[in-house]
Design a protein around this motif. Sequence first.
Motif, mmCIF file in Angstrom:
data_model
loop_
_atom_site.group_PDB
_atom_site.id
_atom_site.type_symbol
_atom_site.label_atom_id
_atom_site.label_comp_id
_atom_site.label_asym_id
_atom_site.label_seq_id
_atom_site.Cartn_x
_atom_site.Cartn_y
_atom_site.Cartn_z
ATOM 1 N N HIS A 9 -8.709 -1.563 5.471
ATOM 2 C CA HIS A 9 -7.768 -0.997 4.497
ATOM 3 C C HIS A 9 -6.343 -1.379 4.897
ATOM 4 O O HIS A 9 -6.034 -1.446 6.090
ATOM 5 N N PRO A 31 -10.482 6.279 6.406
ATOM 6 C CA PRO A 31 -9.366 6.028 5.469
ATOM 7 C C PRO A 31 -8.907 7.277 4.728
ATOM 8 O O PRO A 31 -7.708 7.418 4.466
ATOM 9 N N GLU A 91 -1.438 1.514 -1.418
ATOM 10 C CA GLU A 91 -2.585 0.839 -0.805
ATOM 11 C C GLU A 91 -2.739 -0.529 -1.470
ATOM 12 O O GLU A 91 -2.514 -0.660 -2.674
#
Length: 410
Positions: free
Chosen positions: A158, A105, A141
């Motif tokens: 994610h 990520p 995010e």
Amino acid sequence: MRVAVLGAGLAGTCVALELAAAGLDVHLFDRAPQALSGASLGNEGKIHLGLVYANDASGRTARTMVRGAARFRPLLERWIDAADLVAMASTPFVYAMPRDSLLPPARIRAHFAEVGRLWSIAARQPGTRYLRDDLPPGWRERRVGGDDGLFDAREVTHVFESNECAIDTPMLCVRLRARLATEPGLIARYDTTIEAVHADPRGGYRVRFRHDDATGEEPFACVVNATWEQRLVLDAGLGLVPPGNVVHRYKVGLTSDDLGLAGRMPSVTFVLGPFGDTVGCPARAYASWYPAGLLRQEFGVAPDPAPIDLSPARRRELAAATLAGLRTLMPGATALGEDTLDRWQVTGGYITAWGRSGIEDAASELHERHAVGVHSDGAYHSIDTGKFTLAPLFAAEACARILQREARRA
Ligand SMILES: Cc1cc2nc3c(=O)[nH]c(=O)nc-3n(C[C@H](O)[C@H](O)[C@H](O)COP(=O)(O)OP(=O)(O)OC[C@H]3O[C@@H](n4cnc5c(N)ncnc54)[C@H](O)[C@@H]3O)c2cc1C
């Protein structure tokens, strides 16, 4: 000046329209019965900002995509009304990371931040505009599983919201075909396969073609080769040698103009690796799952001409495997349910790129797409489109070279 444009995909179509509008005598050839029936029809239509090219640490691919994305809409607005183009745009893409992503990520976050920076610079240049300019810039995010239950939180680690979108490619192709049919000075020569191009010792080029089971040959002062997966074969006739290894992947996805599916399909890209995408445009849904949709991967100047099995039974099998694959990561997407199987069509085409291994290899050149563009040799211009996103930009670059040369000659 008499110009032959070989291949009526998005690249060839944009070249032909622009040169005809500039008053040149343009002949647009395609082996298919109508324009825009190759990769430019059967693709997902994402107007890339470069987010997916996170594995190109040099950032060159993202810079190339940003350059193309910034010009895509302004260049097409010459041929299609701006409001019509915007009405074909999808919802913004969500980027989701499966737990077996090729990159961690932190790399994705850093790359997205860099793309945001590149875009903020590009967006300040005159004559630039993204397909949708109503979205908040950059990316955010969001927590997996805390939202709409779209993703399986055991599989997806994610999730990022972006401002990237896609266009309804079949609808764009319909509009462009109508424009080609009405452009004065443009002679469309479909059902005509180009066999070879040779330099004419008296100047210009001779183009050999096959039409109605007969072979013909005609002289042209200028040639634009926009034949995509066949481009290098025609270049070879002029002694032009490819600078690297080429991989041709035939990839299919699912498309549907069922408004019930379009309205509830989220736009999602899974990064990074051989996963898939979904797209929700106002009047179209699209879905692809790489392990099911990659039907061929071949290395060489041109792909194997043997037909690809796309029988009704095979299409159904591909559709079922695509929907099932995507459901493993995104069980909350009702448009991907087994009950929707009969509402999808299989669509696809070749993806031609430099490379010697597949995308599952983190070291593959396929994770980069910047060594693309217009290669000119005298009045012969060969367009390596690279991506649908880049076709209008590279077409405009080819036209600028041709028109400058013509202006010098006059
Ligand atoms: C499944 C899939 C998904 C994709 N998704 C995206 C995406 O989301 N975003 C993106 O930016 N890009 C995407 N791409 C890539 C994109 O589709 C291509 O880069 C782009 O459409 C190429 O455009 P083109 O005009 O060069 O080629 P094409 O559209 O393939 O046009 C070439 C034309 O040349 C004709 N032709 C070929 N050989 C001859 C010959 N010898 N004689 C006469 N005519 C000939 C063909 O019939 C065809 O019409 C995807 C591709 C595929 C297959």
